[in-house]
Design an enzyme around this catalytic site. Structure first.
Site, mmCIF file in Angstrom:
data_model
loop_
_atom_site.group_PDB
_atom_site.id
_atom_site.type_symbol
_atom_site.label_atom_id
_atom_site.label_comp_id
_atom_site.label_asym_id
_atom_site.label_seq_id
_atom_site.Cartn_x
_atom_site.Cartn_y
_atom_site.Cartn_z
ATOM 1 N N LYS A 15 32.811 -4.570 50.135
ATOM 2 C CA LYS A 15 33.823 -5.428 49.500
ATOM 3 C C LYS A 15 34.359 -4.785 48.216
ATOM 4 O O LYS A 15 35.567 -4.716 48.011
ATOM 5 C CB LYS A 15 33.222 -6.811 49.155
ATOM 6 C CG LYS A 15 32.686 -7.574 50.351
ATOM 7 C CD LYS A 15 32.110 -8.941 49.954
ATOM 8 C CE LYS A 15 30.915 -8.895 49.035
ATOM 9 N NZ LYS A 15 29.687 -8.313 49.605
ATOM 10 N N ARG A 90 31.550 -18.073 48.215
ATOM 11 C CA ARG A 90 30.411 -17.824 49.093
ATOM 12 C C ARG A 90 29.468 -18.982 49.274
ATOM 13 O O ARG A 90 28.323 -18.778 49.701
ATOM 14 C CB ARG A 90 29.686 -16.538 48.773
ATOM 15 C CG ARG A 90 29.176 -16.344 47.422
ATOM 16 C CD ARG A 90 29.181 -14.863 47.247
ATOM 17 N NE ARG A 90 28.007 -14.195 46.883
ATOM 18 C CZ ARG A 90 28.041 -12.914 46.493
ATOM 19 N NH1 ARG A 90 29.165 -12.243 46.469
ATOM 20 N NH2 ARG A 90 26.960 -12.317 46.164
ATOM 21 N N ARG A 129 23.118 3.163 46.320
ATOM 22 C CA ARG A 129 24.377 2.951 45.577
ATOM 23 C C ARG A 129 24.288 3.397 44.118
ATOM 24 O O ARG A 129 23.306 3.160 43.430
ATOM 25 C CB ARG A 129 24.751 1.472 45.608
ATOM 26 C CG ARG A 129 25.920 1.171 44.655
ATOM 27 C CD ARG A 129 26.551 -0.164 44.856
ATOM 28 N NE ARG A 129 25.604 -1.243 44.911
ATOM 29 C CZ ARG A 129 25.899 -2.436 45.398
ATOM 30 N NH1 ARG A 129 27.102 -2.689 45.877
ATOM 31 N NH2 ARG A 129 24.989 -3.383 45.414
ATOM 32 N N ARG A 162 22.472 -0.546 39.988
ATOM 33 C CA ARG A 162 22.463 -1.937 39.550
ATOM 34 C C ARG A 162 21.023 -2.438 39.482
ATOM 35 O O ARG A 162 20.220 -2.095 40.330
ATOM 36 C CB ARG A 162 23.267 -2.788 40.535
ATOM 37 C CG ARG A 162 24.671 -3.062 40.047
ATOM 38 C CD ARG A 162 25.577 -3.566 41.126
ATOM 39 N NE ARG A 162 25.102 -4.783 41.802
ATOM 40 C CZ ARG A 162 25.775 -5.379 42.767
ATOM 41 N NH1 ARG A 162 26.952 -4.905 43.158
ATOM 42 N NH2 ARG A 162 25.310 -6.466 43.336
ATOM 43 N N ARG A 173 18.976 -11.486 48.652
ATOM 44 C CA ARG A 173 20.439 -11.595 48.727
ATOM 45 C C ARG A 173 20.882 -11.788 50.182
ATOM 46 O O ARG A 173 21.802 -12.556 50.461
ATOM 47 C CB ARG A 173 21.096 -10.362 48.102
ATOM 48 C CG ARG A 173 21.087 -10.442 46.571
ATOM 49 C CD ARG A 173 21.202 -9.095 45.895
ATOM 50 N NE ARG A 173 22.429 -8.376 46.202
ATOM 51 C CZ ARG A 173 22.609 -7.080 45.917
ATOM 52 N NH1 ARG A 173 21.660 -6.379 45.325
ATOM 53 N NH2 ARG A 173 23.753 -6.505 46.222
HETATM 54 P P1 AP5 Z 1 30.018 -1.819 47.886
HETATM 55 O O1 AP5 Z 1 31.471 -1.571 48.004
HETATM 56 O O2 AP5 Z 1 29.389 -1.803 46.543
HETATM 57 O O3 AP5 Z 1 29.627 -3.164 48.699
HETATM 58 P P2 AP5 Z 1 29.782 -4.705 48.284
HETATM 59 O O4 AP5 Z 1 30.152 -5.438 49.539
HETATM 60 O O5 AP5 Z 1 30.656 -4.839 47.094
HETATM 61 O O6 AP5 Z 1 28.262 -5.030 47.964
HETATM 62 P P3 AP5 Z 1 27.612 -5.858 46.770
HETATM 63 O O7 AP5 Z 1 26.150 -5.470 46.757
HETATM 64 O O8 AP5 Z 1 28.378 -5.684 45.503
HETATM 65 O O9 AP5 Z 1 27.743 -7.309 47.302
HETATM 66 P P4 AP5 Z 1 26.962 -8.526 46.842
HETATM 67 O O10 AP5 Z 1 27.727 -9.597 47.502
HETATM 68 O O11 AP5 Z 1 25.512 -8.477 47.150
HETATM 69 O O12 AP5 Z 1 27.015 -8.428 45.238
HETATM 70 P P5 AP5 Z 1 27.980 -9.120 44.153
HETATM 71 O O13 AP5 Z 1 28.214 -8.164 43.067
HETATM 72 O O14 AP5 Z 1 29.130 -9.752 44.809
HETATM 73 O O15 AP5 Z 1 29.279 -0.725 48.807
HETATM 74 C C1 AP5 Z 1 27.873 -0.618 48.818
HETATM 75 C C2 AP5 Z 1 27.443 0.850 48.933
HETATM 76 O O16 AP5 Z 1 27.829 1.369 50.204
HETATM 77 C C3 AP5 Z 1 28.064 1.801 47.896
HETATM 78 O O17 AP5 Z 1 27.121 2.761 47.535
HETATM 79 C C4 AP5 Z 1 29.235 2.439 48.638
HETATM 80 O O18 AP5 Z 1 29.518 3.742 48.148
HETATM 81 C C5 AP5 Z 1 28.712 2.480 50.058
HETATM 82 N N1 AP5 Z 1 29.759 2.299 51.068
HETATM 83 C C6 AP5 Z 1 30.812 1.425 51.010
HETATM 84 N N2 AP5 Z 1 31.552 1.513 52.138
HETATM 85 C C7 AP5 Z 1 30.931 2.443 52.921
HETATM 86 C C8 AP5 Z 1 31.213 2.963 54.232
HETATM 87 N N3 AP5 Z 1 32.271 2.516 54.956
HETATM 88 N N4 AP5 Z 1 30.366 3.892 54.739
HETATM 89 C C9 AP5 Z 1 29.282 4.327 54.023
HETATM 90 N N5 AP5 Z 1 28.980 3.879 52.781
HETATM 91 C C10 AP5 Z 1 29.795 2.937 52.245
HETATM 92 O O19 AP5 Z 1 27.028 -10.284 43.613
HETATM 93 C C11 AP5 Z 1 25.884 -9.989 42.832
HETATM 94 C C12 AP5 Z 1 25.196 -11.275 42.404
HETATM 95 O O20 AP5 Z 1 26.099 -12.044 41.585
HETATM 96 C C13 AP5 Z 1 24.800 -12.218 43.546
HETATM 97 O O21 AP5 Z 1 23.533 -11.901 44.088
HETATM 98 C C14 AP5 Z 1 24.814 -13.579 42.837
HETATM 99 O O22 AP5 Z 1 23.654 -13.741 42.070
HETATM 100 C C15 AP5 Z 1 25.995 -13.442 41.874
HETATM 101 N N6 AP5 Z 1 27.269 -13.905 42.472
HETATM 102 C C16 AP5 Z 1 28.392 -13.147 42.684
HETATM 103 N N7 AP5 Z 1 29.363 -13.889 43.242
HETATM 104 C C17 AP5 Z 1 28.858 -15.149 43.377
HETATM 105 C C18 AP5 Z 1 29.378 -16.359 43.907
HETATM 106 N N8 AP5 Z 1 30.641 -16.443 44.422
HETATM 107 N N9 AP5 Z 1 28.568 -17.449 43.887
HETATM 108 C C19 AP5 Z 1 27.319 -17.398 43.366
HETATM 109 N N10 AP5 Z 1 26.757 -16.279 42.870
HETATM 110 C C20 AP5 Z 1 27.532 -15.161 42.875
HETATM 111 MG MG MG Z 2 30.369 -5.498 45.111
#
Ligand code: AP5
Ligand code: MG
Ligand code: ZN
Length: 216
Positions: A15, A90, A129, A162, A173
């Protein structure tokens, strides 16, 4: 018309990677609730203090706080804001609140894209990552390594992991995703708004698929 896109998907589905690339190409702001929260934790402001323990445990932040953060973001952006939402909504409560926020502003429903990957893939992507401490560009030790180890290709600054990217936290998660976020996927599917793409292929192919949907 306005460009409004929501990216749904499990942790590490790409994402953030894809939202950043789409944001550059389409010149539309990228909003990541996870990143807004991490910035708040770093600043140690009121939101940061409230959300820190949830993020550390891999649990979702309570809806009230999350919805308020997104509402504030939208309010600062005028009457018909454009966005690429990454990681929101979400929970069903967040989706209902978001549908209302857009409805109140007279905005049409967004394009909702579900980027799916397997849990094994999520685990290996997360554990390798690396992110830039300055510009936020994302890398992976094996799948997309920087040219110089530990250094951002774009801006030359230091890369770091992270705090919530540990095996234990990722399992939590994924659990939260299954129980609370998958119902949001069904919510948009039942409204006929959902488009689905395979996130398990290379970054460029995922990007091409997204761009095609965005330009339809
Ligand atoms: P990346 O692009 O970083 O993936 P992502 O989908 O953004 O993954 P996240 O871990 O950021 O998602 P998340 O939902 O767990 O965390 P968030 O920050 O939203 O890619 C991942 C890796 O893969 C990278 O190394 C990249 O280089 C590699 N990659 C990407 N595409 C690739 C491909 N095609 N092939 C190979 N490699 C690839 O949330 C964090 C925390 O915040 C949550 O746990 C929660 O506590 C809180 N939070 C955030 N939003 C909310 C919400 N709406 N409600 C409640 N709590 C929330
Ligand atoms: Mg992300
Ligand atoms: Zn950088």
């Amino acid at each position: 018309m306005g460009c409004r896109i929501v990216l749904l998907g499990p942790p590490a589905s790409g994402k953030g990677t894809q939202a950043k690339a789409l944001s550059t190409t389409l010149r539309v702001p990228h909003v990541s609730t996870g990143q807004l929260f991490r910035d708040a934790v770093r600043r140690q402001d009121a939101v940061g203090l409230r959300v820190r323990s949830f993020i550390e445990k891999g649990e979702l932040v309570p809806d009230e706080t999350t919805i308020a953060v997104v509402e504030d973001w939208l309010n600062e952006r005028g009457r018909s804001p454009e966005f690429i939402m990454d990681g929101f909504p979400r929970t069903i409560a967040q989706a209902a609140a978001f549908d209302q926020m857009l409805g109140h502003r007279g905005l049409r429903p967004p394009l909702v894209v579900f980027i799916d990957i397997t849990e094994e893939n999520a685990m290996s992507r997360i554990l390798g990552r690396l992110g830039c401490t300055n510009c936020g560009n994302l890398y992976h030790e094996r799948f997309s390594p920087p040219r110089v180890t530990g250094t951002c290709d774009q801006c030359g600054q230091r890369l770091e992991r992270r705090d919530d990217d540990t095996a234990v936290t990722v399992r939590e998660r994924l659990r939260q995703y299954r129980s609370l976020t998958l119902p949001v996927v069904d919510h948009y599917r039942s409204m006929g708004l959902l488009r689905e793409i395979d996130g398990g292929v290379d970054k460029q192919s995922v990007f091409n698929a997204l761009l095609k949907l965005a330009r339809e």
